[in-house]
Motif scaffolding. Structure first.
Motif, short mmCIF file in Angstrom:
data_model
loop_
_atom_site.label_atom_id
_atom_site.label_comp_id
_atom_site.label_asym_id
_atom_site.label_seq_id
_atom_site.Cartn_x
_atom_site.Cartn_y
_atom_site.Cartn_z
N ALA A 343 0.86 -1.19 0.00
CA ALA A 343 0.00 0.00 0.00
C ALA A 343 0.90 1.24 0.00
O ALA A 343 2.05 1.19 0.44
CB ALA A 343 -0.88 -0.01 1.24
N CYS A 369 -4.64 0.40 -1.88
CA CYS A 369 -4.86 -0.78 -1.02
C CYS A 369 -5.75 -1.77 -1.76
O CYS A 369 -6.56 -1.38 -2.60
CB CYS A 369 -5.59 -0.38 0.26
SG CYS A 369 -4.76 0.91 1.18
N SER A 386 -7.56 3.27 5.03
CA SER A 386 -7.06 2.59 3.84
C SER A 386 -8.04 2.83 2.70
O SER A 386 -9.22 2.48 2.81
CB SER A 386 -6.96 1.09 4.09
OG SER A 386 -6.16 0.85 5.22
#
Ligand code: ADP
Length: 477
Positions: A343, A369, A386
């Protein structure tokens, strides 16, 4: 330094003690709080069992008065208690006062519920027979609470327990005994007979464990981690007793192309980062469709950069510190994990230094992500968001539901079609449309599905399902 004792059968009980430290300023000790033991739990349960004989038969006006007076004192002291809350938990003063106000409202709500206790009276299928359905209290309820809402969660468990005639052994979280102690003190000065509400502060592995093992506890209500929730479920199965578990979340906030951008960013920042992301309803997964993705990321980054992270008691602070060093290390560890998984850490994720020594952490924004990453599957319990990019609504819904949790979920859209579909098909206990996943009312049910919750709902009139037993009586005339 003042010593705050456990409270059993209306008396203060001395124990060894432990310091309660302010996470915004580790030089600031709030007080020394008792660390209870197994014997304290045994004594508390004995007293609660004895007190149940009276309290379960108490007059409705007595119960109403206790709950009403408690609500009034909490609201009259909301600034002072809100400050204590912010000082021991680390959420901002405004959030602290807000939570205290909510605790008062919960007591007020259940003061009303006492006067609305109802049963049903219905004819039998047999002639000359009548059936009555009534609710009765359970007995001694064990209440085990976490640190992240140190007055609201105890309030939403203690108020209905008392309302429906139960007695209590209450074990608050080790990290936030201050609000718990004040709450118990307030309730016990409001006219509650001794032994009805007993406070045993201390460690989960000692005091909590002793509650699980005590055979005279009739039900346990718990909010905390899944690991402890499973221990409680097992112990309750062993003793054949009722339980209610509220655990974690990995709540999705879906943002569709047709969303109002400003509103979506507000929802995402509030949901992901406010209260330092230490809410089981935090929006930790932001699921964004392609058409709005770039604009959303840009605005989200800008908004995140503007957040002021500082001492919880300082004016102008948006985000207070993390609760303690263990939690801070966990947040930092997840930043490492996210990066290793591929990520992109767009912003934040590092420890900050401020004027006072504390556990300050820059809210983190991960992009690129995918939903299989650990940062998208495991509850971090910190201000870490995220972002997951998806093609369309259908994929967004699939990703939102692809989780072992199911507490809260949200969608930002101006489409009636998609918001209606999401309400219907989101696998969560609570669904928010154009609102953050966190932030709920006190008079309606709270709870989730899958690994997030087990047992009947908390709050509002639905609380009676947990705190009472149903009795069906047949009467022949
Ligand atoms: P968190 O990670 O939020 O602290 P925990 O589940 O560890 O979640 O703690 C929530 C509450 O459960 C706290 O009051 C804690 O002391 C209590 N607790 C922890 N371990 C046990 C246990 N083994 N038995 C009973 N209660 C426990």
């Amino acid at each position: 330094m003042r010593m705050y004792a456990n409270f059993i059968n209306g008396e203060s009980i001395e124990n060894e003690s432990v310091s309660n430290i302010n996470p915004s300023d580790t030089n600031d000790v709030i007080g020394n709080y008792a660390r209870g033991n197994e014997q304290n739990v045994k004594d508390a349960v004995e007293c609660a069992k004895h007190a149940f004989l009276l309290w379960s038969k108490s007059g409705l006006l007595d119960r109403h008065t206790v709950l009403k007076k408690t609500s009034e004192e909490i609201i009259n002291r909301k600034e002072e208690l809100g400050k204590l809350l912010a000082r021991e938990e680390g959420k901002t003063l405004a959030e602290g006062v807000g939570e205290v106000t909510r605790a008062a409202q919960i007591f007020d709500f259940f003061a009303g519920e006492v006067l609305r206790l109802m049963g049903e009276s219905i004819p039998s299928i047999r002639p000359n027979i009548h059936v009555e359905i009534t609710r009765e209290p359970l007995g001694v309820v064990g209440i085990i609470t976490p640190w992240n809402f140190p007055i609201a969660i105890p309030a939403w468990k203690i108020a209905p327990a008392l309302c429906y005639g139960n007695t209590i052994v209450f074990k608050p979280a080790e990290l936030t005994p201050g609000c718990a102690w004040e709450l118990v003190d307030i309730i016990n000065r409001s006219g509650l007979p001794k032994g009805v509400l007993n406070l045993v502060m201390g460690k989960g592995s000692v005091v909590g464990q002793a509650i699980l093992e005590n055979e005279n506890i009739n039900a346990i209500t718990f909010t905390g981690s899944i690991e402890t929730g499973k221990l409680i479920a097992n112990a309750c199965a062993k003793h054949m007793r009722k339980y209610q578990l509220e655990m974690g979340g990995k709540n999705p906030l879906v943002i569709l192309d047709d969303a109002d951008l400003d509103k979506a960013v507000d929802c995402a920042i509030n949901g992901a980062f406010f209260s330092t992301g230490q809410r089981c309803t935090a929006s930790s997964r932001l699921i964004v469709t392609e058409g709005i993705y770039d604009k959303f990321i840009e605005a989200m980054l800008e908004g995140t950069k503007k957040l002021v992270i500082d001492n919880a008691l300082k004016e102008g602070t948006h985000i207070g510190p993390v609760i303690n060093d263990t939690q801070l290390q966990q947040d930092l560890e997840y930043i490492k994990v996210g990066r290793e998984e591929g990520a992109k850490l767009l912003f934040g994720g590092e420890r900050l230094n401020r004027e006072s020594p504390g556990y300050y952490f820059q809210p983190a924004l991960f992009t690129e992500c995918n939903n299989n990453m650990r940062i998208c599957r495991e509850e971090i319990f910190g201000p870490v968001a995220s972002v997951i990019k998806v093609k369309n609504y259908e994929e967004a819904l699939h990703v939102a539901n692809d989780t072992t949790f199911g507490l809260s979920s949200g969608i930002c859209t101006s489409s009636l079609k998609y918001s209606t579909d999401f309400k219907k098909n989101s696998i969560a206990g609570m669904v928010m449309v154009n609102l953050p996943t966190a932030g709920v009312d006190f008079h309606v049910p709270f709870g989730g599905r899958k690994n997030s919750s087990l047992g009947s709902r908390e709050q509002g009139k639905y609380a009676s399902e947990f705190y009472t037993n149903i009795k069906t009586s047949y009467i022949s005339h």
